[in-house]
Scaffold this motif. Sequence first.
Motif, mmCIF file in Angstrom:
data_model
loop_
_atom_site.group_PDB
_atom_site.id
_atom_site.type_symbol
_atom_site.label_atom_id
_atom_site.label_comp_id
_atom_site.label_asym_id
_atom_site.label_seq_id
_atom_site.Cartn_x
_atom_site.Cartn_y
_atom_site.Cartn_z
ATOM 1 N N VAL A 229 -9.345 -0.778 -7.628
ATOM 2 C CA VAL A 229 -8.051 -0.079 -7.634
ATOM 3 C C VAL A 229 -6.904 -1.067 -7.452
ATOM 4 N N ARG A 230 -7.079 -2.039 -6.601
ATOM 5 C CA ARG A 230 -6.045 -3.056 -6.430
ATOM 6 C C ARG A 230 -5.894 -3.921 -7.675
ATOM 7 N N LYS A 231 -7.000 -4.128 -8.365
ATOM 8 C CA LYS A 231 -6.917 -4.897 -9.617
ATOM 9 C C LYS A 231 -6.094 -4.163 -10.672
ATOM 10 N N LEU A 232 -6.106 -2.810 -10.653
ATOM 11 C CA LEU A 232 -5.326 -2.051 -11.627
ATOM 12 C C LEU A 232 -3.820 -2.241 -11.424
ATOM 13 N N PHE A 233 -3.415 -2.400 -10.156
ATOM 14 C CA PHE A 233 -1.977 -2.545 -9.858
ATOM 15 C C PHE A 233 -1.560 -3.988 -9.680
ATOM 16 N N ASP A 234 -2.410 -4.886 -10.016
ATOM 17 C CA ASP A 234 -2.071 -6.309 -9.905
ATOM 18 C C ASP A 234 -1.263 -6.721 -11.123
ATOM 19 N N VAL A 235 0.011 -7.139 -10.917
ATOM 20 C CA VAL A 235 0.914 -7.547 -12.002
ATOM 21 C C VAL A 235 1.064 -9.050 -11.962
#
Length: 243
Positions: A229-235
Motif C-alpha cells: 500500500v505504501r508502494k502505491l503512494f510512493d511518488v
Amino acid sequence: MNKSKMRLTWQREQINNLLLTFALICCCCLINVASAQEAQQPWYENLPAVAMDYKVHIDAGKEDCYHQYVQAGATFYVSFSVVRGGDGMAGFAVRNPANEVVKPYQWQATADYTDQVSPGGYYSVCIDNQFSRFAGKLVNIYITVVKYDAWDKYAKEIEQLQLNMQNFTATIGTVERNINDMMGYQAHSRHREARDYALLLDNNSYIQTFSLSQIVVILITCSIQVFFVRKLFDVKSNSRSRI
C-alpha cells in the motif's frame, strides 16, 4: 601318671575343639544354604496380597515382556491401558507358567486377564507395538496377586485357641474380594484419567502451536499489505523540471 593324665586331658580338649569347629562350620553352611534359598524366592512370596502399578514406554516397532511370580492357588489379575502415543492402541498377550498363550494378541486400547486359580510360577505379560512403525506408546500396567486361602490358614490358627471364627473368616474373605475388585476399578479409573490428562496436554500444545502460527501468519500478511500500500503512494521526484 601325671604326664599321662595331662596328655589325655590335652587330647580331649583338642577333640572337643575340633568337634566345636566342625559344628560351627556345619551351622554356617546350613545358614548359607537357607539364605541362598530365600534369596531365590521373591520378597513378596509370603504376602497374602500384592498390587503393582507400572507406567512403561514401548518404542516404535518393539515388544516388551514382563514377568510376575504367582504362588499356586493364588488369583492373578493384570490389566493394561495405552495412555498416549500413536493411535492409542497396542497388542496385549499373557502366557501362563507353562508358556501357553492364555490371552492371545489383540490390537486394542485396554485389556485385562484374570486367572482365578493359578498353577504357580511366572506369568509373562507382553506389550506389542510392532504395528506402529514411528510412534512410541506410554502404557499403564496394573497387576495383583491375591491368596484367598491365607484367611483360611489364619482361621485355623484362631481355631486352635478354641474360638469360633467361621463368620468372621467369611466376612473377611468377602471384604478382601471386594477390596480387590475395588482396586481393579480404581486402576481402570486411573488409566482413563491418565489418558484424558495426556489428551488434554496434547490438545493444549496443539492449540498453542496453532495460535502462535496464526499470529505469525497474520503479522507477516499485515506487513506485506502495508508495504505494498505504501508502494502505491510512493511518488518519485525528478530533479529536472520540464518546461
